[in-house]
Design a protein around this motif. Structure first.
Motif, short mmCIF file in Angstrom:
data_model
loop_
_atom_site.label_atom_id
_atom_site.label_comp_id
_atom_site.label_asym_id
_atom_site.label_seq_id
_atom_site.Cartn_x
_atom_site.Cartn_y
_atom_site.Cartn_z
N ASP A 1 0.82 -1.03 -0.07
CA ASP A 1 -0.20 0.11 -0.06
C ASP A 1 0.91 1.08 -0.06
O ASP A 1 1.35 1.69 1.00
CB ASP A 1 -0.99 -0.14 1.13
N SER B 1 0.38 4.32 -0.14
CA SER B 1 -0.21 5.53 0.32
C SER B 1 0.23 5.75 1.74
O SER B 1 -0.02 7.02 2.41
CB SER B 1 -1.90 5.48 0.42
N LEU B 2 0.96 4.63 2.32
CA LEU B 2 1.44 4.80 3.55
C LEU B 2 2.92 5.65 3.70
O LEU B 2 3.31 5.86 2.77
CB LEU B 2 1.73 3.52 4.22
N LYS B 3 3.30 5.97 4.90
CA LYS B 3 4.57 6.55 4.84
C LYS B 3 5.73 5.46 4.61
O LYS B 3 5.49 4.52 4.90
CB LYS B 3 4.63 7.32 6.23
N SER C 1 6.78 2.00 6.76
CA SER C 1 5.62 2.00 7.65
C SER C 1 4.92 0.55 7.29
O SER C 1 4.75 0.29 6.09
CB SER C 1 4.61 3.03 7.81
N TYR C 2 4.10 0.17 8.14
CA TYR C 2 3.33 -0.98 7.94
C TYR C 2 2.21 -1.17 9.12
O TYR C 2 2.47 -0.60 10.18
CB TYR C 2 4.08 -2.16 8.07
N LYS C 3 1.17 -1.98 8.98
CA LYS C 3 0.30 -2.23 9.60
C LYS C 3 0.29 -3.80 9.66
O LYS C 3 0.72 -4.51 8.88
CB LYS C 3 -1.07 -1.93 8.90
N LYS D 1 4.28 0.02 3.35
CA LYS D 1 4.47 0.98 2.17
C LYS D 1 5.74 0.04 1.32
O LYS D 1 6.67 0.07 1.93
CB LYS D 1 4.87 2.28 2.77
N GLY E 1 8.35 -1.73 3.68
CA GLY E 1 7.08 -1.77 4.75
C GLY E 1 6.71 -3.14 5.30
O GLY E 1 6.61 -3.72 6.36
N PHE F 1 0.45 -0.88 14.31
CA PHE F 1 0.76 0.01 13.38
C PHE F 1 2.02 0.80 13.68
O PHE F 1 2.28 0.90 14.87
CB PHE F 1 -0.28 1.44 13.38
N GLU G 1 5.98 2.85 12.25
CA GLU G 1 7.04 3.41 11.53
C GLU G 1 8.04 4.02 12.30
O GLU G 1 7.95 4.16 13.26
CB GLU G 1 5.91 4.75 10.83
#
Length: 598
Positions: A72, A74-76, A79-81, A94, A98, A123, A125
Motif C-alpha cells: 500500500d 499510500s502509507l509513509k 511503515s506497516y500495519k 509501504k 514496509g 501500526f 513507522e
C-alpha cells in the motif's frame, strides 16, 4: 509486549490465529519480487520453527486461513500495519520495505507465542530515517562473506537500514598487496555480492574508509612510508598500541591526497549507496612531524580542515553524500562554517556518562548530524552491556533533542578484535530498537529478558542478564594483556581484592552460562559466549597470580593454551584467518612468561 523494536501502536483483542500445515502465504496482485523475498523469509522461519512449509502464491483476494502480504504505497515510507484476525493475518506495508518490516515483526510474534498468535493490530513507522550499524573489519578480524550476510540479517531483523564496514587496510586494493598481503582482506567481489544481498533486505551498505588518520598498515610499508607524518615508523616492530595511536597522513606532501583519491575511486564504484564515510578521525600526529614547518604558519585546525575539504571534494565529484567523524572538528568549532553545508557530521561518544556538549556545537552550526553510540565490546571478551545500553539511550535522546537525522551504532575492534560476533548482538538490537522507536522506557532488565527469548531462543529468559553480570567482572581487559606484552610486563594497577572478587564471580557465571547451553536454541552464539566467559576468568586469574607472585603459574599457562585452542576454532567458524596469528603471539607471550622463573 516482547517485541524489538516496540511498535508505535499495539492493541490486542480476543481470539487467536493458529499457524497450521496446509495454509498459504499470499502476495497481493500489485506486489513485486521484494514481497516475494519477504514471503520466503517468513516461509523459512515457519519451517524452522514448526517443521512444515507453507506454500507461496499470488492472488487478487485476501483468502481466509492464510497470511497475506499487501503493498500500500499510500502509507509513509517503511511503515506497516500488522493485523492478526482469527481467520487470517494481514501485513500491509509501504512498498517492499514496509512489508519486509511487518514480516520481521510477525517472525518475532512467532518466536514469542508459537503457533497460536493473539489477535492484535499493530501500526508502526520509524522515528529516524537513518538507522545504522558500524562494524570494524580492519583491526585484526576480517569476517567471512557468510558472516557479513548474517550481520545484514541481524540488522534487518531489528529494522536497521544502513551498515558500514570500517576499512583501513583490510580491503584488497589493486597494486597495494604490500599493505594487505597477510591480512586476509575483503575482496571487490565480496563487496559486490554483499551489497546485492543487503539491498534485498532493505539495508544500504555504506562505504567507510580511513582517508586521513589511522593508516598504520599503509604508512609502515616501503612504498608509502614517505607519506607518514612521523618519520622512520616503518622500521618499528608491529604494535597494537602504535596502530591505534599514530600514522596520520602528511598533509604537506601532495602525494598524500593522490593516494586517498586512488583508494576512494577504486572503492566507491563497488557500492550502490549514495553515501560515503571518509572517517578523518583521530588525526593525532597532525602537524607534529613532516608537516611541522607548515603547522608553524597555519594552526592545526586549519591543516585539518584544508585536507578534509580536499577529501570531501574527491567524493562529491562522484555525486555521493559525504559523512565524516566529528571528534576533531568540534575542537575547532570556529572552522565548522568552512566545511560544505551538505556533509554529515558523525558525532561519537561511547561513555555511559556522555554529555550533549559536542552535539550542541554541531547542531548550532546547522550541520546535519548522526549521533553515534557504541556496543562497548572493544578490548573486551564480553561487551559492557549495561554501559552500552546506557550510552545508546543517552545518545539517541540527544539526537531527538537536537534534530539529528540518524543513529550510527558502532562496534570497534581495537587491539586485535578479540571480541566475538555474538557478544555485540545485544547492543546491535538495542541500538536498532531505539533508532526505530526512541519513545520507550529505560527498562534494561526487561530488554535482557526480551532479547534472550527473541534472539537466542532462551526460554528461561536469563542468558543476557548473566552476560551483563559477567561483563562487570572485567576490571582488567584484553587491552591490559596487550599492554603487559608491549610495555615490559607492565601490571595493571587494580586492587588485588577486587580482582579476586571478579575472579570468583566470573568463574560462577561462566559455569552458569555453560549449564544454560542446552536451554538456548542459538548454539553457535552460545559457543562464543562460553569461550568468552572462560577467557574472562583466565584474564582475572592471570593478574591475580602475577600480583601475588604465585608458584603455580605454569598450570595457568596450560589453561590459557587449551582455551586459546578452542578460541581459534570459534574464530575460524565465522571469520577468515586474518590476524588471528597476532592474538596467538600475545597468548604465547603470556604462557612463556608464566613458565619462566620470575
Amino acid at each position: 509486549m516482547y517485541l524489538i523494536p516496540k511498535p508505535k501502536s499495539y492493541k490486542e483483542s480476543k481470539g487467536d490465529f493458529k499457524i497450521r500445515r496446509g495454509m498459504d502465504i499470499i502476495i497481493s496482485s500489485n506486489s513485486s519480487f521484494e514481497e516475494l523475498d519477504s514471503a520466503i523469509l517468513l516461509q523459512k522461519e515457519i519451517l524452522e520453527s514448526f517443521g512444515f512449509k507453507l506454500s507461496i502464491r499470488k492472488s487478487f483476494k485476501e483468502l481466509d486461513s492464510s497470511i497475506v502480504l499487501i503493498r500500500d504505497d499510500s502509507l509513509k515510507d517503511e511503515s506497516y500495519k500488522l493485523i492478526v484476525e482469527e481467520e487470517k493475518i494481514k501485513i500491509i506495508g509501504k512498498g517492499g520495505s514496509g512489508v519486509f518490516y511487518g514480516v520481521q515483526t510477525l517472525i518475532q510474534l512467532i518466536r514469542r507465542d508459537g503457533t497460536f498468535l493473539k489477535c492484535l493490530e499493530i501500526f508502526d513507522e520509524p522515528y529516524f530515517k537513518n538507522r545504522g550499524y558500524f562494524h570494524d573489519v580492519t583491526r585484526g578480524k576480517v569476517p567471512k562473506l557468510q558472516t557479513l550476510k548474517e550481520l545484514i540479517d541481524k540488522a534487518a531483523f531489528y529494522k536497521i537500514n544502513q551498515i558500514q564496514l570500517y576499512i583501513e587496510h583490510s580491503f584488497a586494493f589493486n597494486g597495494m598487496s604490500e599493505v594487505w598481503l597477510n591480512k586476509d582482506p575483503i575482496t571487490p567481489e565480496e563487496i559486490l555480492l554483499l551489497d546485492s544481498y543487503a539491498r534485498k533486505r532493505h539495508v544500504e551498505l555504506v562505504p567507510a574508509l580511513a582517508t586521513f588518520g589511522h593508516l598504520y598498515e599503509v604508512l609502515r610499508t616501503k612504498t608509502y612510508e614517505k607519506l607518514c607524518e612521523l618519520e622512520n615508523k616503518n622500521t618499528d616492530e608491529f604494535s597494537f598500541f602504535e596502530r591505534m595511536a599514530h600514522h596520520t597522513l602528511n598533509v604537506s606532501n601532495e602525494e598524500s591526497i593522490e593516494l586517498v583519491k586512488n583508494m576512494i575511486e577504486e572503492f566507491i564504484t563497488l557500492f550502490t549507496s549514495d553515501r560515503f564515510n571518509i572517517c578523518c578521525d583521530e588525526t593525532f600526529d597532525l602537524g607534529k612531524g613532516r608537516s611541522k614547518d607548515l603547522a608553524s604558519n597555519i594552526e592545526e585546525g586549519r591543516l585539518y580542515v584544508d585536507f578534509l575539504n580536499k577529501v570531501i571534494d574527491i567524493v562529491k565529484k562522484h555525486n555521493k553524500k559525504v559523512l565524516f567523524w566529528g571528534d576533531v572538528i568540534v575542537n575547532h568549532k570556529e572552522l565548522l562554517s568552512e566545511i560544505p553545508e551538505d556533509v554529515v557530521c558523525l558525532n561519537w561518544n561511547y561513555s555511559k556518562d556522555a554529555t550533549e556538549d559536542s552535539t550542541k556545537v554541531i547542531a548550532e552550526s546547522n550541520r546535519e548530524l548522526y549521533l553515534c553510540p557504541g556496543v562497548c565490546g572493544w578490548n573486551k571478551l564480553m561487551n559492557l552491556i549495561d554501559n552500552s545500553l546506557e550510552n545508546i539511550y543517552k545518545m539517541v535522546s540527544y539526537s531527538k533533542k537536537y534534530k539529528g537525522i540518524g543513529i550510527l551504532n558502532t562496534d570497534w575492534g581495537d587491539f586485535g578484535h578479540i571480541n566475538l560476533f555474538a557478544n555485540s548482538i545485544v547492543g546491535l538490537a538495542y541500538g536498532g530498537s531505539l533508532a526505530w522507536n526512541p519513545s520507550v522506557d529505560r527498562e534494561f532488565d526487561k530488554f535482557y529478558e526480551e532479547i534472550s527469548l527473541i534472539e537466542f531462543g532462551d526460554k528461561t529468559e536469563t542468558l543476557v542478564k548473566l552476560l551483563e553480570t559477567l561483563s562487570k567482572c572485567q576490571k582488567v581487559s584484553f587491552e591490559e594483556i596487550v599492554r603487559f606484552k608491549e610495555f615490559n610486563n607492565e601490571i595493571v594497577n587494580t586492587d588485588i581484592d577486587i580482582l579476586k572478587e571478579d575472579f570468583k564471580i566470573s568463574k560462577l557465571i561462566s559455569e552458569e552460562i555453560q549449564d544454560l547451553a542446552s536451554e538456548v536454541s542459538s548454539k553457535r552464539d552460545m559457543q562464543e559466549f562460553i569461550i568468552s566467559s572462560r577467557g574472562v576468568v583466565l584474564i582475572n586469574e592471570f593478574f591475580i597470580k602475577i600480583k601475588q607472585d604465585s608458584s603455580d603459574k605454569k598450570e595457568l599457562a596450560l589453561k590459557f593454551e587449551e582455551w586459546f585452542y578452542d578460541y581459534m576454532k570459534v574464530w575460524r567458524d565465522r571469520n577468515k584467518e586474518s590476524e588471528l596469528y597476532r592474538l596467538r603471539e600475545v597468548i604465547e607471550y603470556l604462557c612463556s612468561y608464566l613458565r619462566s622463573d620470575n
